[in-house]
Design a protein around this motif. Structure first.
Motif, PDB file in Angstrom:
ATOM      1  N   PRO A  46       0.783  -1.177   0.215  1.00  0.00           N
ATOM      2  CA  PRO A  46       0.013   0.051  -0.387  1.00  0.00           C
ATOM      3  C   PRO A  46       1.030   1.669   0.027  1.00  0.00           C
ATOM      4  O   PRO A  46       0.572   2.409  -0.809  1.00  0.00           O
ATOM      5  N   ARG A  74       2.639   1.520  -3.472  1.00  0.00           N
ATOM      6  CA  ARG A  74       1.376   2.633  -4.472  1.00  0.00           C
ATOM      7  C   ARG A  74       1.189   3.552  -3.933  1.00  0.00           C
ATOM      8  O   ARG A  74       1.522   4.430  -5.160  1.00  0.00           O
ATOM      9  N   THR A  75       1.441   3.979  -2.940  1.00  0.00           N
ATOM     10  CA  THR A  75       0.866   5.338  -2.211  1.00  0.00           C
ATOM     11  C   THR A  75       2.187   6.279  -2.915  1.00  0.00           C
ATOM     12  O   THR A  75       2.180   7.563  -3.582  1.00  0.00           O
ATOM     13  N   LEU A 112      -4.112   7.480   0.444  1.00  0.00           N
ATOM     14  CA  LEU A 112      -4.131   5.180   1.410  1.00  0.00           C
ATOM     15  C   LEU A 112      -5.913   5.302   2.028  1.00  0.00           C
ATOM     16  O   LEU A 112      -6.505   4.869   1.587  1.00  0.00           O
ATOM     17  N   THR A 129      -8.645   5.710  -1.220  1.00  0.00           N
ATOM     18  CA  THR A 129      -8.497   4.368  -1.335  1.00  0.00           C
ATOM     19  C   THR A 129      -8.968   3.775  -1.101  1.00  0.00           C
ATOM     20  O   THR A 129     -10.213   2.879  -2.051  1.00  0.00           O
ATOM     21  N   LEU A 130      -8.933   3.680   0.625  1.00  0.00           N
ATOM     22  CA  LEU A 130     -10.027   2.295   1.151  1.00  0.00           C
ATOM     23  C   LEU A 130     -11.734   3.142   0.558  1.00  0.00           C
ATOM     24  O   LEU A 130     -12.274   1.684   0.543  1.00  0.00           O
ATOM     25  N   PHE A 148     -10.307  -2.539   1.205  1.00  0.00           N
ATOM     26  CA  PHE A 148      -9.594  -2.454   1.174  1.00  0.00           C
ATOM     27  C   PHE A 148      -8.252  -3.551   0.349  1.00  0.00           C
ATOM     28  O   PHE A 148      -7.354  -3.195   0.731  1.00  0.00           O
ATOM     29  N   LEU A 164      -5.653  -1.030  -1.848  1.00  0.00           N
ATOM     30  CA  LEU A 164      -4.402  -0.511  -1.580  1.00  0.00           C
ATOM     31  C   LEU A 164      -2.765  -2.056  -1.467  1.00  0.00           C
ATOM     32  O   LEU A 164      -2.026  -1.248  -2.127  1.00  0.00           O
ATOM     33  N   TRP A 165      -3.771  -3.100  -2.738  1.00  0.00           N
ATOM     34  CA  TRP A 165      -2.805  -3.780  -2.612  1.00  0.00           C
ATOM     35  C   TRP A 165      -2.887  -4.016  -4.908  1.00  0.00           C
ATOM     36  O   TRP A 165      -2.692  -4.896  -5.269  1.00  0.00           O
ATOM     37  N   ARG A 166      -3.340  -2.752  -4.725  1.00  0.00           N
ATOM     38  CA  ARG A 166      -3.879  -3.180  -6.355  1.00  0.00           C
ATOM     39  C   ARG A 166      -2.234  -2.692  -7.589  1.00  0.00           C
ATOM     40  O   ARG A 166      -1.093  -2.257  -7.128  1.00  0.00           O
ATOM     41  N   ASN A 217      -0.087  -5.541  -7.597  1.00  0.00           N
ATOM     42  CA  ASN A 217       0.234  -6.316  -6.269  1.00  0.00           C
ATOM     43  C   ASN A 217       0.951  -7.624  -6.467  1.00  0.00           C
ATOM     44  O   ASN A 217       2.043  -8.126  -7.081  1.00  0.00           O
ATOM     45  N   LYS A 236       9.125   2.547   4.151  1.00  0.00           N
ATOM     46  CA  LYS A 236       8.740   1.739   3.629  1.00  0.00           C
ATOM     47  C   LYS A 236       9.921   0.763   2.873  1.00  0.00           C
ATOM     48  O   LYS A 236      10.099  -0.304   3.227  1.00  0.00           O
TER      49      LYS A 236
END
Length: 307
Positions: free
Chosen positions: A44, A47-48, A68, A71-72, A77, A80-82, A84, A280
């Protein structure tokens, strides 16, 4: 026998009893698991960061948190892992190749484990980064596209490759690879060099030959990640701009650097999102290094036990 000689021998307690094939296979497996775990953990935030890197909007921690939360709320939820899945498709071979290449380059360059060849140690890390990045670059570009576009534009990794190939051509898959390779040289070199140096000094300081505990390795990896990413961050910005550029706004490294410098400046341009990278990046690199060391040694112990 001196302490340095003893440490040098202890740094490879298992590899001396294994064939090079065993070493390569265990490195590939451990690297793949380490990379997947590390990247999934910080996906997440990754991506941000990418969304701010590719835009001219100024970055702040408040705006990152807002992105964030929006997006949520708007996409759920798992949004956030789009991207991935594309990250996993890239990071599994990337991390596996990088860690394995690092061990092989150290062997080929005859890196002194006691720290007497710092130049070779840095070079081994840099070459490992260049090797893995070169072999997996199209997957990195696909992951960046998926992270910053609506789901209906690129629904799957297969769609990304087909659309780019049909609409933009084959060479597009390598757009931005030069700044990427230029950036990975200091990044991988500094990261591996720092981590290996901290581990060696730790062993010298505490006066025994056991490997550091996972939490200690995590800390060493975090420091290595922070230094490595800071050293190469502007080129990471250039890479992302070129990768996601669909109108040829950023055709070259120098042109991209000039545009960002004049339009956005240093802090809000070339180092945009660096503060998030300090969160991160150390987490990801720390998890990656610590996981790799522990899984690698476990696998090699198992191989020796059941040989």
């Amino acid at each position: 026998m001196t302490l340095n000689q003893t440490i040098q021998e202890s740094l490879v307690p298992l590899t001396g009893k294994l064939s090079n094939t065993d070493i390569v296979v265990t490195s590939l497996c451990a690297g793949a698991i380490a990379g997947a775990l590390a990247k999934t953990t910080i996906a997440p935030l990754d991506r941000t960061k990418i969304n701010f890197q590719i835009s001219e909007k100024p970055y702040s921690t408040k705006k990152a948190l807002k992105f964030l939360i929006q997006t949520l709320k708007n996409h759920g939820f798992f949004a956030l892992w789009r991207g991935n899945s594309a990250t996993m498709a890239r990071i599994v071979p990337y991390a596996a190749i990088q860690f394995t290449a690092h061990e092989q380059w150290k062997r080929l360059l005859n890196v002194d484990a006691s720290g007497k060849s710092p130049g070779k140690q840095f070079l081994a890390g840099s070459l490992a980064g260049v090797t893995s990045q070169s072999l997996t670059y199209p997957l990195d570009l696909a992951r960046a596209r998926m992270a910053v576009t609506p789901k209906d534009q690129y629904a799957t990794l297969r769609q990304v490759f087909l659309k780019i190939y049909r609409q933009e051509g084959l060479l597009t898959f390598y757009r931005g690879i030069i700044p990427t390779l230029l950036g990975v040289i200091p990044y991988a070199g500094v990261s591996f060099y720092t981590y290996e140096t901290l581990k060696r000094q730790y062993k010298e300081h505490i006066g025994h030959l056991n490997i550091p505990q996972p939490i200690t390795s995590l800390g060493f990896g975090a420091i290595a990640g922070m230094l490595g990413q800071t050293s190469s961050y502007p080129l990471d910005i250039v890479r992302r701009r070129m990768q996601t550029d669909m109108i040829n706004k950023y055709p070259s490294i120098s042109g991209t650097l000039k545009l960002i410098w004049f339009n956005e400046g240093l802090k809000n341009g070339l180092y945009k999102g660096l503060s998030m990278n300090w969160i991160k990046g150390p987490i990801a690199v720390g998890i990656s290094f610590a996981t790799y060391d522990n899984i690698r040694d476990t696998l090699r112990t198992v191989v020796l036990k059941y040989r």
